[in-house]
Design a protein around this motif. Sequence first.
Motif, PDB file in Angstrom:
ATOM      1  N   ALA A  57       0.811  -1.214   0.000  1.00  0.00           N
ATOM      2  CA  ALA A  57       0.000   0.000   0.000  1.00  0.00           C
ATOM      3  C   ALA A  57       0.842   1.261   0.000  1.00  0.00           C
ATOM      4  N   LEU A  58       2.137   1.127   0.082  1.00  0.00           N
ATOM      5  CA  LEU A  58       3.020   2.276   0.228  1.00  0.00           C
ATOM      6  C   LEU A  58       2.980   3.206  -0.974  1.00  0.00           C
ATOM      7  N   LYS A  59       2.950   2.661  -2.182  1.00  0.00           N
ATOM      8  CA  LYS A  59       2.995   3.478  -3.389  1.00  0.00           C
ATOM      9  C   LYS A  59       1.731   4.331  -3.537  1.00  0.00           C
ATOM     10  N   ALA A  60       0.565   3.729  -3.316  1.00  0.00           N
ATOM     11  CA  ALA A  60      -0.693   4.478  -3.414  1.00  0.00           C
ATOM     12  C   ALA A  60      -0.736   5.578  -2.357  1.00  0.00           C
ATOM     13  N   LEU A  61      -0.284   5.274  -1.163  1.00  0.00           N
ATOM     14  CA  LEU A  61      -0.240   6.255  -0.086  1.00  0.00           C
ATOM     15  C   LEU A  61       0.684   7.416  -0.456  1.00  0.00           C
ATOM     16  N   ALA A  62       1.796   7.099  -1.083  1.00  0.00           N
ATOM     17  CA  ALA A  62       2.753   8.130  -1.491  1.00  0.00           C
ATOM     18  C   ALA A  62       2.151   9.059  -2.545  1.00  0.00           C
ATOM     19  N   TYR A  63       1.440   8.504  -3.517  1.00  0.00           N
ATOM     20  CA  TYR A  63       0.832   9.342  -4.564  1.00  0.00           C
ATOM     21  C   TYR A  63      -0.248  10.264  -3.995  1.00  0.00           C
ATOM     22  N   VAL A  64      -1.051   9.752  -3.076  1.00  0.00           N
ATOM     23  CA  VAL A  64      -2.070  10.601  -2.443  1.00  0.00           C
ATOM     24  C   VAL A  64      -1.383  11.718  -1.656  1.00  0.00           C
ATOM     25  N   SER A  65      -0.313  11.371  -0.955  1.00  0.00           N
ATOM     26  CA  SER A  65       0.435  12.360  -0.179  1.00  0.00           C
ATOM     27  C   SER A  65       1.003  13.457  -1.078  1.00  0.00           C
ATOM     28  N   VAL A  66       1.579  13.065  -2.202  1.00  0.00           N
ATOM     29  CA  VAL A  66       2.157  14.054  -3.122  1.00  0.00           C
ATOM     30  C   VAL A  66       1.073  14.987  -3.656  1.00  0.00           C
ATOM     31  N   GLY A  67      -0.084  14.449  -3.984  1.00  0.00           N
ATOM     32  CA  GLY A  67      -1.187  15.287  -4.452  1.00  0.00           C
ATOM     33  C   GLY A  67      -1.608  16.301  -3.404  1.00  0.00           C
ATOM     34  N   LEU A  68      -1.739  15.865  -2.160  1.00  0.00           N
ATOM     35  CA  LEU A  68      -2.115  16.786  -1.091  1.00  0.00           C
ATOM     36  C   LEU A  68      -1.022  17.819  -0.824  1.00  0.00           C
ATOM     37  N   VAL A  69       0.233  17.392  -0.890  1.00  0.00           N
ATOM     38  CA  VAL A  69       1.351  18.328  -0.679  1.00  0.00           C
ATOM     39  C   VAL A  69       1.356  19.400  -1.775  1.00  0.00           C
ATOM     40  N   LEU A  70       1.078  19.012  -3.011  1.00  0.00           N
ATOM     41  CA  LEU A  70       1.026  20.003  -4.097  1.00  0.00           C
ATOM     42  C   LEU A  70      -0.111  20.997  -3.889  1.00  0.00           C
ATOM     43  N   CYS A  71      -1.274  20.520  -3.466  1.00  0.00           N
ATOM     44  CA  CYS A  71      -2.391  21.428  -3.149  1.00  0.00           C
ATOM     45  C   CYS A  71      -1.995  22.369  -2.013  1.00  0.00           C
ATOM     46  N   HIS A  72      -1.366  21.830  -0.981  1.00  0.00           N
ATOM     47  CA  HIS A  72      -0.904  22.624   0.161  1.00  0.00           C
ATOM     48  C   HIS A  72       0.103  23.681  -0.302  1.00  0.00           C
ATOM     49  N   ALA A  73       0.990  23.310  -1.210  1.00  0.00           N
ATOM     50  CA  ALA A  73       2.001  24.243  -1.717  1.00  0.00           C
ATOM     51  C   ALA A  73       1.361  25.376  -2.518  1.00  0.00           C
TER      52      ALA A  73
END
Length: 180
Positions: A34-50
Motif C-alpha cells: 500500500a506504500l505506493k498508493a499512499l505516497a501518490y495521495v500524499s504528493v497530491g495533497l502536498v502540491l495542493c498545500h504548496a
Amino acid sequence: MRRLNAILTAAIMVLFLLHGMMGSMVLLGGNNSALKALAYVSVGLVLCHAVIGCKLTWDTVKAIRKSGKGYFRENLVFWVRRLSGVLVLVLVVFHMLSFSSQGSGLNYRLPWFTGIRLAENLLLVAAIGLHVLSNVRPAAIAFGIPGIKKWAGDILLVLTILLIFMAAAFLFYYHRWNVL
C-alpha cells in the motif's frame, strides 16, 4: 482558504507519518504494497498545500509591502516556515527519484542508493522536521486548540522519535546497499 489549508495540513501529517513508518519498515526489510498508493495521495495533497501556501504567502508579502515594514528581520519565523516548505518540495522530488524504478516490464530495479541519495533523504527528514515544528503553532491556532504550550513538549518528543527512526531506517538501508 486558510481553513482548507489547515485541513490539508492535518491530512498530510497523518499520511506523512503513515508513509514514513511504513516506508521505514520496508527499508528495514519488510514489505508493504500500500506504500505506493499512499505516497501518490500524499504528493497530491502536498502540491495542493504548496499552491495554497504560495497564494497565502503572496497575499502576506503584499500586505507587508503596503505596511512599509521590513521583510526579513521582523518576519524571520514567517520566512523559515516558507523556505522550509520550498526545501521540502525540492527534496521530495529527490526522494521520489531515489525510489523510482529503472527498466521496463517485469524487471523492477531500484537505483543504487548512494551517499548522495542518503544525504538527500536525511535532509528531507530534517527539512520536514523543521517545517512541521515551525508550523505547529499556526496549525493549532487554525484548529482552535488552546494552550498549545502544554502539549508542545509531547508533540516535540513524539515527532523527534519518529523522525529519528525514519533517519535510522535510511542509514540502515544505505548500509545494506553499500556494505552488506
